[in-house]
Design a protein around this motif. Structure first.
Motif, short mmCIF file in Angstrom:
data_model
loop_
_atom_site.label_atom_id
_atom_site.label_comp_id
_atom_site.label_asym_id
_atom_site.label_seq_id
_atom_site.Cartn_x
_atom_site.Cartn_y
_atom_site.Cartn_z
N LEU A 1 -9.39 -0.40 0.81
CA LEU A 1 -8.53 -1.49 1.27
C LEU A 1 -8.38 -2.62 0.27
CD1 LEU A 1 -9.57 -1.88 5.04
CD2 LEU A 1 -7.38 -1.06 4.14
N GLU B 1 0.62 -0.89 8.02
CA GLU B 1 1.24 -0.93 6.71
C GLU B 1 2.32 0.14 6.58
OE1 GLU B 1 -0.26 -1.01 2.08
OE2 GLU B 1 -1.34 0.25 3.50
N GLY C 1 3.27 -7.30 -0.34
CA GLY C 1 2.17 -7.11 0.60
C GLY C 1 2.56 -7.56 1.99
N ASP D 1 -6.22 -8.25 9.78
CA ASP D 1 -5.06 -7.81 8.99
C ASP D 1 -4.14 -9.02 8.85
OD1 ASP D 1 -2.83 -6.74 7.82
OD2 ASP D 1 -2.47 -5.21 9.32
N ARG E 1 -5.40 3.89 -3.03
CA ARG E 1 -5.13 3.56 -1.64
C ARG E 1 -6.26 4.03 -0.70
NH1 ARG E 1 0.27 1.65 -0.44
NH2 ARG E 1 0.87 0.68 -2.41
N ARG F 1 -3.88 0.45 8.04
CA ARG F 1 -3.02 1.31 7.24
C ARG F 1 -1.82 1.83 8.06
NH1 ARG F 1 -3.47 0.30 1.90
NH2 ARG F 1 -5.50 0.90 1.02
N LYS G 1 -4.99 -3.47 -1.09
CA LYS G 1 -4.14 -4.13 -0.11
C LYS G 1 -4.52 -5.61 0.03
CE LYS G 1 -2.94 -4.22 4.81
NZ LYS G 1 -1.68 -4.93 4.54
N ASP H 1 2.59 -5.99 4.73
CA ASP H 1 3.63 -5.03 5.12
C ASP H 1 3.96 -5.07 6.61
OD1 ASP H 1 3.82 -3.20 2.50
OD2 ASP H 1 1.75 -3.78 2.85
N ARG I 1 -2.93 -7.48 -2.82
CA ARG I 1 -1.48 -7.66 -2.65
C ARG I 1 -1.19 -8.67 -1.56
NH1 ARG I 1 0.79 -3.64 -0.51
NH2 ARG I 1 -0.92 -2.17 -0.19
N ASP I 2 -1.92 -8.57 -0.47
CA ASP I 2 -1.71 -9.52 0.63
C ASP I 2 -2.03 -10.95 0.20
OD1 ASP I 2 -0.96 -7.43 2.24
OD2 ASP I 2 -2.74 -7.46 3.51
#
Length: 409
Positions: free
Chosen positions: A359, A33, A204, A81, A356, A30, A362, A206, A365-366
């Motif tokens: 995870l 991100e 995503g 990640d 949020r 995070r 995320k 990020d 989105r990723d």
């Protein structure tokens, strides 16, 4: 008998990278991100592990560990990640481009800085608009008096604002061959006339960076053009395929992360006196996603083994054909499977899934953005069909271009 069991050395390396992902990347996911970056100490730690040079041949300065080892390591980074996996620096797509398109000496020279420090390379392939009159890039390279002058604008470049050096693709002067008339040029970031365009805000990934570059009267010597490929188009497709397989391995890791989070949640959350994972509808969903992850991993490993076999016998056309076909199958399957893992994780978390606090939003989105990094599922399908049917591999059809569909590289 086919075995997907890693060797002792591969298992040790994968365990070391898994520990890095577990103790360094995941706890800061995070933070990465929020800052849209990874810190220098994390990049230096990744450089110390030798991650970026693993798959590249020893003769050009790489570790020579092969594609099978590389995808094992990249899966662990994707689990930690997926965005950070792109942000850690190293040669990345640049490394595969110079290794496939350049001579041994050209590639060794281009990759030498990456062995000394956490250097970053990038590939400037895509463009946001197609040529108004003919197929091919609008970016041009004109040869005059021993130099090439590059003019144009490149888009969808991974790490555009972080790269120290680019491989820039351009249409070569006086060609009507479209995507069969390209040249590839090594251009340092500080070359006069090269401007990095503003970074994009993306769905995503990020920690990674996506942007573009503008080239206005950029003059590079003739030696900047990569000249090692006897068949430029074939080498271009090999470059894309190998890099796409690395990204697919990260996708496997991301899908695994989403699946593990889902399993933990459905085993913890209770309804009607028992965990929701004990209800058939939820259990079957989890089982299908587990199949997705295992099948994707197997396809990626099979394709990586095929590339290792091909690279040991580079003149064997049948081995190259097999490697391209298996890569296309792995890429097309993996991106879609990972998207299902991310989407269903959010679904099974219910209302908590899009908060949020967890995870999984995320991960979803990723997964969506990762599927647009390098070769897309649609282009992988086209490549697989062309190989199966014996159709000539036209880069305009099997690679992302402004005339078909752009993708980040």
């Amino acid at each position: 008998m086919i075995s997907f069991e890693p060797s002792e050395d591969q298992a040790l390396m994968a365990a070391e990278v898994a520990a890095f992902a577990r103790t360094v990347l995941r706890p800061k996911i995070r933070h990465f991100e929020g800052t849209r970056a990874v810190s220098d100490d994390v990049r230096n730690a990744a450089h110390g592990l030798g991650l970026g040079m693993a798959a590249l041949p020893e003769q050009v300065g790489g570790a020579g560990l092969g594609m099978t080892t590389a995808v094992l390591l990249e899966e662990e980074l994707g689990w930690g990640d997926a965005g950070a996996a792109f942000a850690l620096g190293g040669p990345g797509a640049f490394g595969f481009a110079v290794a496939e398109l350049g001579t041994t000496e050209e590639a060794r020279t281009a990759l030498e800085p990456f062995t000394a420090r956490a250097h970053t390379g990038a590939v400037a392939w895509g463009e946001s608009k197609s040529h108004p009159e003919k197929a091919g890039f609008t970016t041009r390279a004109v040869y005059t008096d021993g130099n090439y002058t590059l003019d144009g604008e490149k888009a969808y470049v991974v790490n555009a604002d972080r790269a120290d050096v680019f491989v820039v693709f351009a249409s070569v002067e006086n060609t009507s061959q479209g995507y069969r008339g390209l040249g590839a040029f090594v251009v340092p970031k500080d070359t006069r006339g090269l401007t990095v365009l503003p970074r994009a805000t993306t769905l995503g990934l990020d920690a990674a960076s996506f942007g573009g570059i503008a080239l206005k009267g950029v003059v590079v010597p003739k030696s900047a053009r990569l000249s090692g490929a006897s068949d430029f188009d074939a080498a271009l497709i090999r470059f894309f395929a190998k890099h796409a397989l690395v990204v697919a391995a990260r996708s496997v890791g991301l899908g695994r992360a989403a699946l593990e989070s889902t399993i933990a949640y459905v085993d913890e959350r209770k309804a009607f006196g028992k965990p929701i994972g004990h209800f058939q509808a939820v259990a079957f969903n989890v089982a299908d996603r587990a199949i997705d992850v295992d099948a994707s991993r197997a396809l990626v490993l099979r394709a990586a083994a095929a590339w290792d076999a091909r690279d040991a016998n580079p003149s064997d056309a049948a081995k190259e054909r097999d490697a391209l076909l298996l890569t296309a199958q792995a890429v097309a399957t993996t991106h879609e499977a990972t998207m299902r893992c991310g989407n269903d994780a959010v679904q099974l978390y219910g209302g908590a899934g899009f908060m949020r606090d967890y995870l999984v939003e995320k991960f979803m989105r990723d997964a969506r953005q990762l599927s647009l990094c390098t070769m897309t599922a649609e282009h992988a399908d086209q490549l697989a069909a062309a190989v199966e049917l014996g159709i000539p591999l036209d880069p305009a059809c099997v690679l992302p271009t402004p005339d078909t569909q752009n993708a980040f590289v």
